[in-house]
Scaffold this motif. Sequence first.
Motif, short mmCIF file in Angstrom:
data_model
loop_
_atom_site.label_atom_id
_atom_site.label_comp_id
_atom_site.label_asym_id
_atom_site.label_seq_id
_atom_site.Cartn_x
_atom_site.Cartn_y
_atom_site.Cartn_z
N PRO A 98 6.85 23.60 -2.64
CA PRO A 98 5.91 22.52 -2.36
C PRO A 98 6.63 21.18 -2.26
O PRO A 98 7.51 20.88 -3.06
N GLN A 99 6.24 20.38 -1.27
CA GLN A 99 6.88 19.09 -1.05
C GLN A 99 5.85 18.03 -0.68
O GLN A 99 4.77 18.35 -0.18
N THR A 100 6.20 16.78 -0.95
CA THR A 100 5.34 15.65 -0.59
C THR A 100 6.17 14.61 0.16
O THR A 100 7.40 14.69 0.21
N ALA A 101 5.49 13.63 0.71
CA ALA A 101 6.14 12.47 1.33
C ALA A 101 5.46 11.22 0.81
O ALA A 101 4.24 11.21 0.57
N ILE A 102 6.25 10.18 0.61
CA ILE A 102 5.72 8.86 0.22
C ILE A 102 5.81 7.94 1.42
O ILE A 102 6.87 7.81 2.04
N ILE A 103 4.70 7.30 1.75
CA ILE A 103 4.66 6.32 2.84
C ILE A 103 4.23 4.99 2.24
O ILE A 103 3.11 4.86 1.74
N ALA A 104 5.13 4.02 2.27
CA ALA A 104 4.86 2.74 1.63
C ALA A 104 4.95 1.60 2.64
O ALA A 104 5.92 1.52 3.40
N SER A 141 0.85 -1.20 0.00
CA SER A 141 0.00 0.00 0.00
C SER A 141 0.88 1.24 0.00
O SER A 141 2.00 1.21 0.50
N THR A 142 0.34 2.31 -0.56
CA THR A 142 1.10 3.56 -0.67
C THR A 142 0.21 4.74 -0.33
O THR A 142 -0.95 4.79 -0.74
N ARG A 143 0.77 5.67 0.43
CA ARG A 143 0.11 6.96 0.66
C ARG A 143 1.07 8.07 0.27
O ARG A 143 2.25 8.03 0.62
N ILE A 144 0.57 9.04 -0.45
CA ILE A 144 1.35 10.23 -0.77
C ILE A 144 0.67 11.42 -0.10
O ILE A 144 -0.51 11.68 -0.34
N ILE A 145 1.40 12.09 0.79
CA ILE A 145 0.80 13.22 1.50
C ILE A 145 1.48 14.52 1.07
O ILE A 145 2.70 14.58 0.92
N LYS A 146 0.65 15.52 0.85
CA LYS A 146 1.17 16.86 0.56
C LYS A 146 1.56 17.49 1.88
O LYS A 146 0.77 17.58 2.81
N ASN A 160 6.53 21.82 10.82
CA ASN A 160 5.17 21.34 10.53
C ASN A 160 5.19 20.11 9.64
O ASN A 160 4.37 19.19 9.81
N GLN A 161 6.10 20.09 8.69
CA GLN A 161 6.19 18.94 7.79
C GLN A 161 6.65 17.69 8.53
O GLN A 161 6.12 16.60 8.32
N LEU A 162 7.62 17.86 9.41
CA LEU A 162 8.09 16.75 10.22
C LEU A 162 6.98 16.21 11.11
O LEU A 162 6.80 14.99 11.24
N ASN A 163 6.19 17.11 11.70
CA ASN A 163 5.06 16.69 12.53
C ASN A 163 4.02 15.93 11.72
O ASN A 163 3.45 14.93 12.19
N ALA A 164 3.77 16.39 10.49
CA ALA A 164 2.78 15.73 9.63
C ALA A 164 3.22 14.32 9.27
O ALA A 164 2.41 13.38 9.25
N ILE A 165 4.50 14.15 8.99
CA ILE A 165 5.02 12.82 8.65
C ILE A 165 4.97 11.90 9.87
O ILE A 165 4.57 10.74 9.76
N THR A 166 5.36 12.42 11.03
CA THR A 166 5.33 11.62 12.25
C THR A 166 3.91 11.14 12.55
O THR A 166 3.70 9.98 12.91
N LYS A 167 2.95 12.02 12.38
CA LYS A 167 1.54 11.65 12.61
C LYS A 167 1.08 10.60 11.62
O LYS A 167 0.40 9.63 11.98
#
Length: 253
Positions: free
Chosen positions: A128-134, A114-119, A161-168
Amino acid sequence: MRSVVTLFTFLLPIAFAKSYAQTKLKVITYSIKYGENPFENKSNIEDVGKFLYDMQADFVALQAVDSVTTRSGKVNQPQEFEQITSLYKVFSASQQIDNGKTGILLLSKWPITSTRIIKLPDNKLGTPQTAIIADVKMEGNKSMTFICANLDDKYGANRENQLNAITKAANTDNPVIFAGNLNIDPADLEFDSIKKKWQDTGNSAYTYDFNGTQKRIDYILLSKKNTWNVVEYKVYPQRYSDHFPVVTKLEVF
């Protein structure tokens, strides 16, 4: 009957712990400056690809990857790296640029389930940046979560804020590896958030070196809820980019 149930309940956490016993992994993070050697001003996709192939890693997080942009000769870099390494890929474009796209690329030796891409939040400032969570499925039906990201290069508040979003977003029962160019130096205030929320695999070696500026801004981080052993941490002095590739060998228990 009660004693059987009690024994089974007691053994459950032990069985779960053993399911990861000494799972050995090699992980790479590398910001490749869209495949252009900044010291020679020429494409070096083949050099980067050969390095990745020779490393034979389980997981690779690449940043500053182009897809069919004019500046990179209309090359589909995510496809090129997939073919060179024979790894599973997920590409996320953070920007439309130069008649193409640029973003981040996650490569995995293991099938991606499964994959999630978060803005990532940016307050309409910065890049603008994104993160991939696989989520991936490994040997013995074991699951792992791997995250690739590139944080804002201009504003510390955005990076926080971006680090917090990824951690969550990384809230999972799986062991988690988070890798990328975080644009956070250990002297920055945001580094405190890294230390609080993640296990750092590295040391003081710098990972960025250009025009006399040397910084450690590329990281491979680990979920704190799991037991890890960092077998090896190495920054390779390759001059294919203004960043160096960071490689770790890990065990998770």
